[in-house]
Design an enzyme around this catalytic site. Structure first.
Site, short mmCIF file in Angstrom:
data_model
loop_
_atom_site.label_atom_id
_atom_site.label_comp_id
_atom_site.label_asym_id
_atom_site.label_seq_id
_atom_site.Cartn_x
_atom_site.Cartn_y
_atom_site.Cartn_z
N SER A 101 9.80 5.99 5.90
CA SER A 101 8.72 6.17 4.89
C SER A 101 8.73 6.98 3.75
CB SER A 101 7.43 6.52 5.56
OG SER A 101 6.30 6.76 4.80
N LYS A 123 -2.54 0.34 11.81
CA LYS A 123 -3.73 0.27 11.15
C LYS A 123 -5.00 -0.31 11.74
CE LYS A 123 -1.26 -0.03 6.72
NZ LYS A 123 -1.08 -0.41 5.15
N ASN A 135 -5.99 3.20 6.84
CA ASN A 135 -4.65 3.89 6.61
C ASN A 135 -4.87 5.43 6.32
OD1 ASN A 135 -5.78 3.71 3.95
ND2 ASN A 135 -3.59 3.24 3.02
N ASP A 182 -5.49 1.18 0.54
CA ASP A 182 -4.52 0.07 0.10
C ASP A 182 -5.18 -0.73 -1.07
OD1 ASP A 182 -2.50 0.87 1.85
OD2 ASP A 182 -2.96 -0.59 3.33
N ALA A 238 -2.55 -14.19 4.60
CA ALA A 238 -4.03 -14.04 5.56
C ALA A 238 -3.60 -13.07 6.62
CB ALA A 238 -4.21 -15.45 6.13
N LYS A 267 -7.18 -19.94 9.12
CA LYS A 267 -6.93 -18.42 9.39
C LYS A 267 -7.40 -17.96 8.09
CE LYS A 267 -3.45 -14.92 10.60
NZ LYS A 267 -2.09 -14.51 10.91
#
Ligand code: NDP
Length: 287
Positions: free
Chosen positions: A25, A76, A97, A112, A141, A169
């Site tokens: 990260s 998340k 998040n 985000d 999706a 979806k």
């Protein structure tokens, strides 16, 4: 527990990004750069949580005096369930998040979507491609597609089309964001032309797969944007460049912008993002 003290006499407050895996990260580098720039006394590290131990890891961090957590893959959705309260945008995304310790429990947010919008607006100003009033094609999706639909609509896009390999979806996702009347859903086969921006919110980059979007659709778009970022352009961005899309960009700017929004939530001060993005790009180029 002994609390670290910063040179000005205040306690150094602790934050972390939590995920599995998490060692890769960039969030610690980004937040430390924000802290240096703003003079905020924070410590920010990466914390690995076991796949079956997210809740316990969050509790342990907060019990140690942690003030806030960024949450990354694959937690998340679980983070959303663990929060005492959730912001409107976290509820629309169904995912969190950004977790903040408050006297009443953990407050959840999702930065985000606004991160993507800010990066698109930055690119738009740079290249003369306004986001407001534009026709946007969004592919995917999954969790990130769900999280960015509301912020894109709030940014004033004129038309938003969601395309996914599983049309049902995509339809269900649009319903879950309460925006069914505002978003067109399409399959890749039925996709029409006329999109100013094409955004890849799928994970196709992980397998180096092309998206089945016709070359003429990419050619007539002003901007192709992939949420994924890495050392090399994704297949989607290469396809767009080859088709002749005017501008292509990866999601590194989104990452920095979502981090800045978290920093602002936690510290009440908005850091500059351009120097941090430039620093990350320079580091990558030097590799
Ligand atoms: P999810 O796993 O929740 O969803 C992935 C989606 O991609 C699914 O809808 C899946 O389709 C679709 N997909 C995967 N491969 C293909 C393919 N070859 N063709 C068409 N569709 C495909 O992932 P997220 O939404 O969480 O993340 C998506 C991407 O965004 C990731 O690369 C992630 O790294 C990036 N990201 C970047 C951020 C940033 O700050 N820059 C923030 C968040 C995410 P199906 O449903 O049919 O399986």
């Amino acid at each position: 527990m002994t609390r670290a003290v910063d040179p000005r006499g205040g306690a150094i407050e602790r934050y972390a990004v939590i995920g599995h895996p998490v060692a890769h990260s960039l969030s610690p580098v980004i937040h430390r750069a924000f802290a240096d720039e703003t003079g905020e006394a924070i410590d920010y590290v990466a914390r690995l949580a076991p796949l079956d131990g997210f809740g316990a890891s969050v509790e342990a961090f907060m019990a140690e005096g942690g003030r806030g957590l960024n949450v990354t893959v694959p937690f998340k959705l679980e983070a959303f369930d663990r929060c005492t309260t959730a912001s409107v945008r976290a509820r629309a995304a169904g995912a969190v998040n950004c977790m903040t310790a408050t006297p009443g429990g953990i407050a959840g947010d999702n930065t985000d979507g606004i991160g993507l919008v800010r990066d698109l607006e930055r690119l738009g100003e740079m290249h003369g491609i306004p986001l407001a009033g534009s026709n946007v094609l969004l592919a995917g999706a999954g969790g990130s597609a769900r999280g960015v639909i509301g912020p894109l609509l709030d940014a004033g896009v004129a038309r938003l089309t969601l395309v996914a390999r599983d049309r049902a979806k995509a339809q269900a996702l649009v319903h879950s964001t309460q925006s069914a009347s505002l978003v067109e859903v399409s399959s890749f086969d039925d996709l029409g032309a006329g999109h100013d921006l094409v955004i890849n919110a799928t994970s196709s980059g992980l397998t180096d797969a092309s998206l089945p979007i016709a070359r003429h659709i990419l050619a007539s778009a002003s901007l192709a944007y992939d949420l994924m970022y890495g050392d090399r352009p994704t297949r989607f961005l290469i396809d767009a460049q080859e088709a002749g899309t005017r501008v292509t960009a990866d999601g590194l700017g989104m990452l920095v912008e979502q981090a800045a929004e978290s920093f602002a939530i936690w510290r009440g001060i908005r850091p500059s993002t351009a120097p941090v993005l430039a620093m990350l790009r320079a580091t990558r180029a030097a590799r």
